[in-house]
Scaffold this active site. Structure first.
Site, PDB file in Angstrom:
ATOM      1  CB  THR A  82      -0.942   0.038   1.219  1.00 53.74           C
ATOM      2  OG1 THR A  82      -0.143   0.092   2.417  1.00 53.74           O
ATOM      3  CG2 THR A  82      -1.849  -1.163   1.276  1.00 53.74           C
TER       4      THR A  82
ATOM      5  CB  ALA B 289       2.967   2.756  -4.551  1.00 53.14           C
ATOM      6  CB  CYS B 290      -1.815   2.951  -4.569  1.00 54.14           C
ATOM      7  SG  CYS B 290      -2.036   1.301  -3.863  1.00 54.14           S
ATOM      8  N   GLY B 291      -1.734   3.778  -1.224  1.00 56.88           N
ATOM      9  CA  GLY B 291      -2.630   3.939  -0.093  1.00 56.88           C
ATOM     10  C   GLY B 291      -3.585   2.774   0.017  1.00 56.88           C
TER      11      GLY B 291
END
Length: 281
Positions: free
Chosen positions: A117, A119-121
């Site tokens: 997560t 990189a993108c949450g």
């Protein structure tokens, strides 16, 4: 501690006259991006790409946003490990955290989750439900009202503090404002989520959590991850220069957080919690 900018060779092409382009070789200033590993008790937890500086605020903000600590007092010690690059020079790219007695240590499962997560949450409806259960602060009870004529000016006020952006044109910023427009802190980073973590980490170390009655302004789009971080810090208003994502809107509506996008004078678009911008829902 590492520079936030560096000079690099570049070729500028001017196509004012397409038949005779002008080529100019010149050094350019760019934002530095380096990995930072966060360790807890010597065990690797996550790696984030960031602009060096305010690393301890970034670390505390990250741990708080992920629900691993509840306040800065949950951290007993922060230190840079003496890691070295190939030339033997220290990089200061590893921060080791010692949690206070009684604070639960992250698990191996946490570390695996951050790998997927960082990189993108986090994402998904299940994550929204989890956030509603784990956030300490009841943002829906915050009745702060921000004058819309003031709110729309905040990105420009933040822009005045973006010194690294002035030199590079390639870095995000986050700023924490009071409801009457006072800028308390501004941070820049190549990662928009890192800039927010640095702001919230600063607030945690200053003993200001929860951030009731405050406005978080970001120079990027409003992602689910940034909305999550605002919620976890008790911030009732999130204003973004660019667009929000669908999941960010869904989360903001679920928890009654005011989410405003495309904040560019003289316009802005309210997606949730309009009452705090003086607009009846």
């Amino acid at each position: 501690m590492g520079r936030v900018t560096q000079r690099t060779p570049a070729l500028r092409i001017d196509l004012g006259d397409p038949s005779a382009p002008v080529l100019t070789r010149r050094p350019d200033t760019v934002a530095v991006e380096e990995p930072m590993e966060i360790r807890v008790a010597g065990q690797a937890l996550t790696v984030t790409m960031r602009t060096p500086g305010d690393d301890f605020d970034l670390t505390i903000g990250f741990l708080h946003g992920e629900g691993l600590i509840r306040a800065a007092s949950d951290v007993r010690q922060l230190m840079h490990c003496l890691d070295e690059d190939e030339s033997g020079s220290p990089t200061y790219n590893v921060v080791d955290v010692t949690l206070a007695e009684g604070v639960a240590q992250p698990t191996a499962r946490d570390a695996r989750r951050f790998v997927t997560t960082s990189a993108c949450g986090v994402c998904g409806t299940a994550s929204i439900d989890a956030l509603r259960r784990t956030s300490r602060y009841a943002v829906h009870e915050d009745d702060t009202v921000v004058d819309p004529a003031l709110l729309v000016t905040l990105p420009d006020r933040l822009r005045e503090r973006q010194k690294v952006f002035d030199r590079t044109g390639g870095i995000h910023a986050a700023g924490l404002f009071t409801a009457d427009g006072e800028l308390l802190v501004a941070r820049e980073d190549v990662g928009r989520h890192n800039a927010v973590d640095k702001v919230i980490g600063w607030a945690a170390r200053e003993g200001r959590l929860p951030l009731s009655g405050h406005v978080l302004v970001v120079t990027s789009r409003a992602s689910f991850e940034l909305t999550q971080k605002a919620l976890m810090a008790g911030i009732p208003v999130l204003a973004a220069v660019s667009a929000p994502s669908s999941l960010a809107i869904q989360l903001a509506q679920e928890v009654d957080l005011t989410l405003v996008g495309f904040v560019r004078p003289p316009r802005m678009t309210v997606y949730s919690g309009g009452r705090r911008a003086g607009i009846p829902d």
